[in-house]
Design a protein around this motif. Structure first.
Motif, PDB file in Angstrom:
ATOM      1  N   ARG A  54      37.613 -17.665 -63.274  1.00  0.00           N
ATOM      2  CA  ARG A  54      38.891 -16.989 -63.028  1.00  0.00           C
ATOM      3  C   ARG A  54      38.814 -15.490 -63.325  1.00  0.00           C
ATOM      4  NH1 ARG A  54      43.492 -21.235 -65.060  1.00  0.00           N
ATOM      5  NH2 ARG A  54      44.747 -20.139 -63.532  1.00  0.00           N
ATOM      6  N   GLN A  55      37.681 -14.902 -62.941  1.00  0.00           N
ATOM      7  CA  GLN A  55      37.491 -13.471 -63.149  1.00  0.00           C
ATOM      8  C   GLN A  55      38.026 -12.698 -61.953  1.00  0.00           C
ATOM      9  OE1 GLN A  55      36.435 -11.874 -65.793  1.00  0.00           O
ATOM     10  NE2 GLN A  55      35.951 -13.708 -66.971  1.00  0.00           N
ATOM     11  N   PRO A  56      38.631 -11.521 -62.163  1.00  0.00           N
ATOM     12  CA  PRO A  56      39.077 -10.694 -61.034  1.00  0.00           C
ATOM     13  C   PRO A  56      37.886 -10.195 -60.229  1.00  0.00           C
ATOM     14  CG  PRO A  56      39.276  -9.489 -63.106  1.00  0.00           C
ATOM     15  CD  PRO A  56      38.921 -10.897 -63.470  1.00  0.00           C
ATOM     16  N   ARG A  57      38.124  -9.890 -58.964  1.00  0.00           N
ATOM     17  CA  ARG A  57      37.022  -9.514 -58.071  1.00  0.00           C
ATOM     18  C   ARG A  57      36.359  -8.214 -58.506  1.00  0.00           C
ATOM     19  NH1 ARG A  57      38.637  -9.270 -51.972  1.00  0.00           N
ATOM     20  NH2 ARG A  57      38.750  -7.018 -52.261  1.00  0.00           N
ATOM     21  N   VAL A  58      37.066  -7.370 -59.231  1.00  0.00           N
ATOM     22  CA  VAL A  58      36.473  -6.111 -59.670  1.00  0.00           C
ATOM     23  C   VAL A  58      35.246  -6.354 -60.547  1.00  0.00           C
ATOM     24  CG1 VAL A  58      37.966  -5.899 -61.713  1.00  0.00           C
ATOM     25  CG2 VAL A  58      37.004  -3.861 -60.674  1.00  0.00           C
ATOM     26  N   ILE A  59      35.233  -7.453 -61.293  1.00  0.00           N
ATOM     27  CA  ILE A  59      34.067  -7.791 -62.112  1.00  0.00           C
ATOM     28  C   ILE A  59      32.857  -8.009 -61.221  1.00  0.00           C
ATOM     29  CG2 ILE A  59      33.073  -9.590 -63.592  1.00  0.00           C
ATOM     30  CD1 ILE A  59      34.874  -7.870 -65.149  1.00  0.00           C
ATOM     31  N   ALA A  60      33.038  -8.795 -60.151  1.00  0.00           N
ATOM     32  CA  ALA A  60      31.932  -9.064 -59.231  1.00  0.00           C
ATOM     33  C   ALA A  60      31.451  -7.780 -58.570  1.00  0.00           C
ATOM     34  CB  ALA A  60      32.369 -10.076 -58.179  1.00  0.00           C
ATOM     35  N   GLU A  61      32.385  -6.885 -58.248  1.00  0.00           N
ATOM     36  CA  GLU A  61      32.005  -5.651 -57.573  1.00  0.00           C
ATOM     37  C   GLU A  61      31.254  -4.705 -58.514  1.00  0.00           C
ATOM     38  OE1 GLU A  61      35.507  -5.517 -54.179  1.00  0.00           O
ATOM     39  OE2 GLU A  61      35.936  -4.776 -56.187  1.00  0.00           O
ATOM     40  N   ILE A  62      31.647  -4.655 -59.772  1.00  0.00           N
ATOM     41  CA  ILE A  62      30.914  -3.824 -60.737  1.00  0.00           C
ATOM     42  C   ILE A  62      29.506  -4.381 -60.951  1.00  0.00           C
ATOM     43  CG2 ILE A  62      30.810  -3.054 -63.140  1.00  0.00           C
ATOM     44  CD1 ILE A  62      33.863  -2.992 -63.157  1.00  0.00           C
ATOM     45  N   ILE A  63      29.417  -5.709 -61.143  1.00  0.00           N
ATOM     46  CA  ILE A  63      28.102  -6.332 -61.354  1.00  0.00           C
ATOM     47  C   ILE A  63      27.233  -6.155 -60.113  1.00  0.00           C
ATOM     48  CG2 ILE A  63      26.911  -8.521 -61.738  1.00  0.00           C
ATOM     49  CD1 ILE A  63      29.280  -9.423 -63.411  1.00  0.00           C
ATOM     50  N   GLY A  64      27.841  -6.334 -58.911  1.00  0.00           N
ATOM     51  CA  GLY A  64      27.076  -6.156 -57.683  1.00  0.00           C
ATOM     52  C   GLY A  64      26.520  -4.753 -57.556  1.00  0.00           C
ATOM     53  N   GLY A  65      27.328  -3.757 -57.905  1.00  0.00           N
ATOM     54  CA  GLY A  65      26.848  -2.385 -57.864  1.00  0.00           C
ATOM     55  C   GLY A  65      25.693  -2.151 -58.815  1.00  0.00           C
ATOM     56  N   ILE A  66      25.781  -2.723 -60.022  1.00  0.00           N
ATOM     57  CA  ILE A  66      24.698  -2.563 -61.009  1.00  0.00           C
ATOM     58  C   ILE A  66      23.431  -3.248 -60.530  1.00  0.00           C
ATOM     59  CG2 ILE A  66      23.972  -3.178 -63.352  1.00  0.00           C
ATOM     60  CD1 ILE A  66      26.880  -2.806 -64.228  1.00  0.00           C
ATOM     61  N   LEU A  67      23.566  -4.456 -59.913  1.00  0.00           N
ATOM     62  CA  LEU A  67      22.390  -5.196 -59.443  1.00  0.00           C
ATOM     63  C   LEU A  67      21.674  -4.472 -58.310  1.00  0.00           C
ATOM     64  CD1 LEU A  67      23.662  -8.903 -59.441  1.00  0.00           C
ATOM     65  CD2 LEU A  67      22.164  -7.783 -61.106  1.00  0.00           C
ATOM     66  N   LEU A  68      22.431  -3.780 -57.453  1.00  0.00           N
ATOM     67  CA  LEU A  68      21.813  -3.056 -56.346  1.00  0.00           C
ATOM     68  C   LEU A  68      21.229  -1.720 -56.787  1.00  0.00           C
ATOM     69  CD1 LEU A  68      24.441  -3.740 -53.532  1.00  0.00           C
ATOM     70  CD2 LEU A  68      22.129  -4.661 -53.677  1.00  0.00           C
ATOM     71  N   GLY A  69      21.587  -1.270 -57.994  1.00  0.00           N
ATOM     72  CA  GLY A  69      21.122   0.016 -58.497  1.00  0.00           C
ATOM     73  C   GLY A  69      19.806  -0.075 -59.237  1.00  0.00           C
ATOM     74  N   PRO A  70      19.444   0.987 -59.932  1.00  0.00           N
ATOM     75  CA  PRO A  70      18.134   1.052 -60.614  1.00  0.00           C
ATOM     76  C   PRO A  70      17.996   0.074 -61.775  1.00  0.00           C
ATOM     77  CG  PRO A  70      19.499   2.956 -61.164  1.00  0.00           C
ATOM     78  CD  PRO A  70      20.204   2.230 -60.068  1.00  0.00           C
ATOM     79  N   SER A  71      19.079  -0.617 -62.147  1.00  0.00           N
ATOM     80  CA  SER A  71      18.982  -1.587 -63.237  1.00  0.00           C
ATOM     81  C   SER A  71      18.309  -2.881 -62.795  1.00  0.00           C
ATOM     82  CB  SER A  71      20.380  -1.913 -63.783  1.00  0.00           C
ATOM     83  OG  SER A  71      21.030  -0.749 -64.228  1.00  0.00           O
ATOM     84  N   ALA A  72      18.321  -3.191 -61.478  1.00  0.00           N
ATOM     85  CA  ALA A  72      17.758  -4.471 -61.013  1.00  0.00           C
ATOM     86  C   ALA A  72      16.948  -4.246 -59.736  1.00  0.00           C
ATOM     87  CB  ALA A  72      18.883  -5.483 -60.796  1.00  0.00           C
ATOM     88  N   LEU A  73      17.567  -4.468 -58.567  1.00  0.00           N
ATOM     89  CA  LEU A  73      16.829  -4.339 -57.309  1.00  0.00           C
ATOM     90  C   LEU A  73      16.311  -2.921 -57.106  1.00  0.00           C
ATOM     91  CD1 LEU A  73      19.119  -6.435 -54.906  1.00  0.00           C
ATOM     92  CD2 LEU A  73      16.869  -7.062 -55.779  1.00  0.00           C
ATOM     93  N   GLY A  74      17.043  -1.951 -57.608  1.00  0.00           N
ATOM     94  CA  GLY A  74      16.643  -0.561 -57.447  1.00  0.00           C
ATOM     95  C   GLY A  74      15.394  -0.187 -58.221  1.00  0.00           C
ATOM     96  N   ARG A  75      14.894  -1.067 -59.054  1.00  0.00           N
ATOM     97  CA  ARG A  75      13.631  -0.794 -59.754  1.00  0.00           C
ATOM     98  C   ARG A  75      12.464  -0.797 -58.771  1.00  0.00           C
ATOM     99  NH1 ARG A  75      14.296  -1.491 -65.338  1.00  0.00           N
ATOM    100  NH2 ARG A  75      12.065  -1.880 -65.633  1.00  0.00           N
ATOM    101  N   SER A  76      12.683  -1.426 -57.617  1.00  0.00           N
ATOM    102  CA  SER A  76      11.664  -1.412 -56.569  1.00  0.00           C
ATOM    103  C   SER A  76      11.779  -0.115 -55.773  1.00  0.00           C
ATOM    104  CB  SER A  76      11.848  -2.624 -55.648  1.00  0.00           C
ATOM    105  OG  SER A  76      11.084  -2.464 -54.476  1.00  0.00           O
ATOM    106  N   LYS A  77      10.730   0.695 -55.811  1.00  0.00           N
ATOM    107  CA  LYS A  77      10.751   1.979 -55.092  1.00  0.00           C
ATOM    108  C   LYS A  77      10.863   1.762 -53.590  1.00  0.00           C
ATOM    109  CE  LYS A  77       8.313   6.412 -54.865  1.00  0.00           C
ATOM    110  NZ  LYS A  77       8.382   6.552 -53.397  1.00  0.00           N
ATOM    111  N   ARG A  78      10.241   0.696 -53.100  1.00  0.00           N
ATOM    112  CA  ARG A  78      10.290   0.411 -51.666  1.00  0.00           C
ATOM    113  C   ARG A  78      11.714   0.067 -51.233  1.00  0.00           C
ATOM    114  NH1 ARG A  78       6.634  -4.187 -48.545  1.00  0.00           N
ATOM    115  NH2 ARG A  78       7.361  -3.696 -46.420  1.00  0.00           N
ATOM    116  N   PHE A  79      12.390  -0.720 -52.049  1.00  0.00           N
ATOM    117  CA  PHE A  79      13.777  -1.086 -51.741  1.00  0.00           C
ATOM    118  C   PHE A  79      14.662   0.152 -51.711  1.00  0.00           C
ATOM    119  CE2 PHE A  79      18.048  -2.091 -53.341  1.00  0.00           C
ATOM    120  CZ  PHE A  79      18.458  -3.036 -52.403  1.00  0.00           C
ATOM    121  N   MET A  80      14.544   1.008 -52.723  1.00  0.00           N
ATOM    122  CA  MET A  80      15.393   2.198 -52.790  1.00  0.00           C
ATOM    123  C   MET A  80      15.093   3.168 -51.652  1.00  0.00           C
ATOM    124  SD  MET A  80      17.584   1.904 -55.191  1.00  0.00           S
ATOM    125  CE  MET A  80      18.160   3.563 -55.522  1.00  0.00           C
ATOM    126  N   ASP A  81      13.804   3.344 -51.328  1.00  0.00           N
ATOM    127  CA  ASP A  81      13.437   4.297 -50.274  1.00  0.00           C
ATOM    128  C   ASP A  81      13.919   3.842 -48.905  1.00  0.00           C
ATOM    129  OD1 ASP A  81      12.273   5.902 -52.134  1.00  0.00           O
ATOM    130  OD2 ASP A  81      10.214   5.248 -51.748  1.00  0.00           O
TER     131      ASP A  81
END
Length: 768
Positions: A54-81
């Protein structure tokens, strides 16, 4: 030998295509399309996974942004480039900020200054305490951070930014959480919303101050920025507000709002954003101020929200969370000192908000449990928090490590709100116990109370026609509680949710939109009949709306809940589902209901319009196999037979030797009562018996009855299943056949379940 850095060439908009050897990701249009699709998939998937919590959608959007950034998927240089290259970030940030601009316009549109002016002293004191203490603790926290990880930051702007970041309450997120927990209409919910509205206004004023101070560093320039900002607000109030009020006045109820008015309003939003950006505050403030001064009366504001919200909230706004997530690198928080500072920031944020709110609440003589609940609710962060942090990051007030710490603080404080509030505050909706929970057992001289639920306009004519023939004109009064079931979807704006929820239990024709078809139908029926109508509105998530139905039935002491079948008849006569969620609602109500329940399979009883009492002429059939559900159906049929326009036929299927002698005795007593009390001289009542016991014999006996307007049958009669396979077990073995196209496309069906005190009744409402 000197080295020269080469700037990457600017992206062109479109590519020549992969077949021409051109990489689409090197061009801005296909790249932004890929980014939007990826963001939507990630954030919506996370929202689906977090829904059970029962979490508001803003939680998912904040977590999604962090996961796509340099904290997770963004650690891959190929992905970011490839997916988020530096040369493509300008387009992403521009689109994200345009979405944010219009979202802040919607936030202003939802903010009613009149309701803030009517805020009580208690809510005002809670809001002030909930801002002051965390602001002071934020300043104290900033002193610690400046001596550890933010050395060299400008003292004034950094102090204000930290104070604002810790003192904010996310008004839209709070409204969503309160609605999810069904607290909007409670005293705690009303207090929280009033305090959060005041907090929201103060937070924007403080943020404007922080932005003005974070400029070039010159006090004179900061003063000019503030004065120009005040002048802009005055111009909006004096010159712009009358223009918007003129357009709102010319937008009449029941007529479409002119496209030119919508276009002009959106252009004004962009122009105001340009003005405040030129002043040096931020483009968001101009959009927010335009939203605040748009008149809230009439259809104008609602139409603007409807036209803008889905595109902005669904498509563009998630880009802002990704833009923020790309700046958030959790890896910068390393070492005992950094993690210790994270704990310090979270502790001070929670302590300031919760302690300040609790102290003010206790002074206002609010009980300790409600005071604690208010404290955790006011600690909710969200989009406005991210806006503050991103502006601070862009203005070089916050460094990478401080930014990551603050984002995690916002995520943590919002995430814990729902589970903690659910744990410490469970408001008990109390209802007095009552005896008349079935149609059969109700005294003929007593009032019959029916809770009729409907999804939309199409359910109403048949519902009214059914109520008309149920009113027992000779012996009893009937009170109809008409409950409009409205889904609380993600797209509902915070303030519109509040206004809707505050109409719960109130006549839904007390709104200004009196041209509504539902209003006209029920108001006309109330004036023409002797039925007392009590309109209600249930606004909730479809997964939990059955709780509202059950609680209302118990509180209103109803004998019958009338539910529409989840399938609606189409033009070709077939029944098509309006959604699996409505199917589950019926099943849950049947399982937890505190009284008898009837499901109406609507095939146009009386046609598409309401039939007046003098014109009623229906033939009704009760199929009686035996058992408590069939006895309830027979009692309801006997009630209908009192109406002069009803011709009732009872077809009893003679039972085989039964094991349960008590049920057999009760069946015989019910039949005897019916035949002895119902003896009209005009032949409008017929009683027949059939010895058929197998599927073919029963179907043949039913078809031999011919065409009738309405069939009544119990949900669980002692009969063989008349269809080999059914996707609607809630209709029972006989009801499933009557609702199938094999039987009829013209006869409506009412499947009735008698209240069983030994059943699984949900304790959603405490009986006292």
């Amino acid at each position: 030998m000197a080295t020269t850095s080469v700037c990457p060439a600017p992206m062109t908009a479109t590519s020549n295509g992969s077949w021409d050897g051109d990489n689409p990701l090197h061009h801005s249009l296909p790249l932004i399309i890929l980014q939007i699709c990826l963001v939507l998939v990630v954030t919506r998937s996370l929202a689906f996974l977090l829904r059970p919590l029962r979490q508001p959608r803003v939680i998912a959007e904040i977590i999604g942004g962090i996961l796509l950034g340099p904290s997770a998927l963004g650690r891959s240089k190929r992905f970011m480039d490839n997916v988020f290259p530096k040369q493509g970030m300008t387009v992403l940030d521009t689109l994200a900020n345009i979405g944010l601009l219009f979202f802040l316009f919607l936030v202003g549109l939802e903010l009613d200054l009149r309701s803030i002016r009517r805020t009580g002293k208690g809510a005002l004191a809670i809001a002030i305490a909930g801002i002051t203490l965390p602001f002071v603790l934020g300043i104290g926290t900033s002193v610690v951070l400046r001596h550890t990880i933010v050395e060299g930051a400008h003292q004034g702007p950094f102090l204000v930014f930290m104070g604002v970041a810790l003192s904010i309450t996310a008004f839209p997120v709070l409204a969503r959480i309160l609605a999810e927990l069904k607290l909007l209409t409670t005293d705690v919910g009303r207090m929280a919303m009033s305090a959060a509205a005041v907090n929201d206004v103060v937070a924007w004023i403080l943020l404007a101050l922080a932005i003005a101070l974070s400029g070039s560093g010159s006090p004179l320039i900061s003063l000019w920025v503030l004065l120009a900002g005040i002048g802009f607000v005055a111009c909006v109030a004096i010159f712009l507000r009358p223009v918007l009020a003129w357009m709102a006045r010319r937008s009449q109820e029941g007529e479409p709002v002119k496209e030119s008015y919508v276009c002009a309003t959106l252009a004004i939003v962009l122009a105001a954003g340009f003005a405040t950006d030129a002043i040096g505050i931020h483009a968001l403030f101009g959009a927010f101020m335009v939203g605040v001064v748009v008149p809230k009366d009439g259809p104008f504001a609602g139409v603007i929200i409807e036209k803008v919200e889905d595109l902005v909230s669904g498509l563009f706004l998630p880009l802002y969370f990704v833009s923020s997530g790309l700046k958030t690198n959790v890896a910068t928080i390393r070492g005992a000192r950094s993690w210790g500072l994270l704990v310090l920031v979270i502790t001070n944020a929670c302590l300031g908000k919760i302690a300040g709110t609790v102290i003010a609440s206790l002074i206002a003589k609010i009980p300790i449990r409600e005071a604690l609940t208010l404290g955790f609710l006011m600690n909710t962060k969200g989009l406005v928090e991210l806006i503050v942090l991103n502006i601070g990051k862009d203005r070089k007030v916050l460094n990478d490590e401080t930014f990551a710490i603050m984002v995690l603080m916002a995520l943590f404080t919002t995430f814990i709100t729902t589970p903690i509030v659910m744990g410490i505050y469970k408001p008990a909706r109390r209802a007095a116990p009552y005896n008349h929970r079935t149609v059969e057992s109700s005294d003929m001289g007593s009032e019959l109370r029916v809770l009729a639920c409907f999804h939309g306009v199409r359910n109403i004519p048949t519902m009214i026609n059914l109520v008309e023939i149920s009113r027992g004109i000779h012996h009893r009064r009937l009170t109809l509680y008409a409950m409009h079931l409205m889904e609380l979807s993600e797209r509902s704006s915070a303030m519109s949710m509040v206004h809707k929820a505050r109409r719960n239990g109130l006549p839904f024709w007390n709104r200004r939109d009196n041209t509504d078809h539902m209003v006209v139908a029920f108001e006309a029926y109330r004036q023409l009949s002797a039925v007392a109508i009590r309109p209600m509105t249930a606004i909730s998530d479809l997964d939990t709306i059955h709780e509202d139905i059950v609680a209302s039935a118990l509180q209103k002491r109803t004998a019958l809940i009338l539910l529409p079948f989840h399938k609606m008849q189409q033009l070709d006569g077939t029944l098509e589902s309006v959604g699996h969620a409505y199917h589950l609602i019926n099943q849950r109500v049947l399982r937890h209901a505190p009284c008898s329940v009837a499901i109406l399979v609507d095939r146009g009883l009386g046609g598409a319009a309401q039939v007046s009492s003098s014109e009623v002429s229906y033939t009704v059939v009760v199929l009686f196999f035996g058992g408590p559900d069939d006895r309830e159906a027979l009692s309801y049929g006997a009630l209908m037979a009192e109406h002069p326009g009803i011709a009732l036929t009872v077809l009893r299927f003679l039972p085989a030797p039964v094991e349960n002698l008590d049920q057999s005795v009760e069946d015989e007593a019910c039949i005897f009562k019916f035949t002895s009390n119902s003896q009209p001289s005009d032949g409008s009542l017929a009683y027949e018996e059939s010895a058929a016991a197998d599927m073919a014999g029963i179907i043949a006996a039913i078809k031999n009855l011919g065409r009738h307007n309405l069939f009544l049958v119990g949900r669980s009669p002692p009969a063989v299943a008349l269809v080999e396979k059914s996707d609607c077990p809630e209709l029972g073995p006989v009801g499933s056949y009557l609702a199938s196209a094999e039987f009829s496309t013209a006869s409506s069906v009412l499947i009735i379940q008698r209240y069983d005190p030994r059943g699984e009744t949900s304790r959603l409402v405490e009986e006292c």
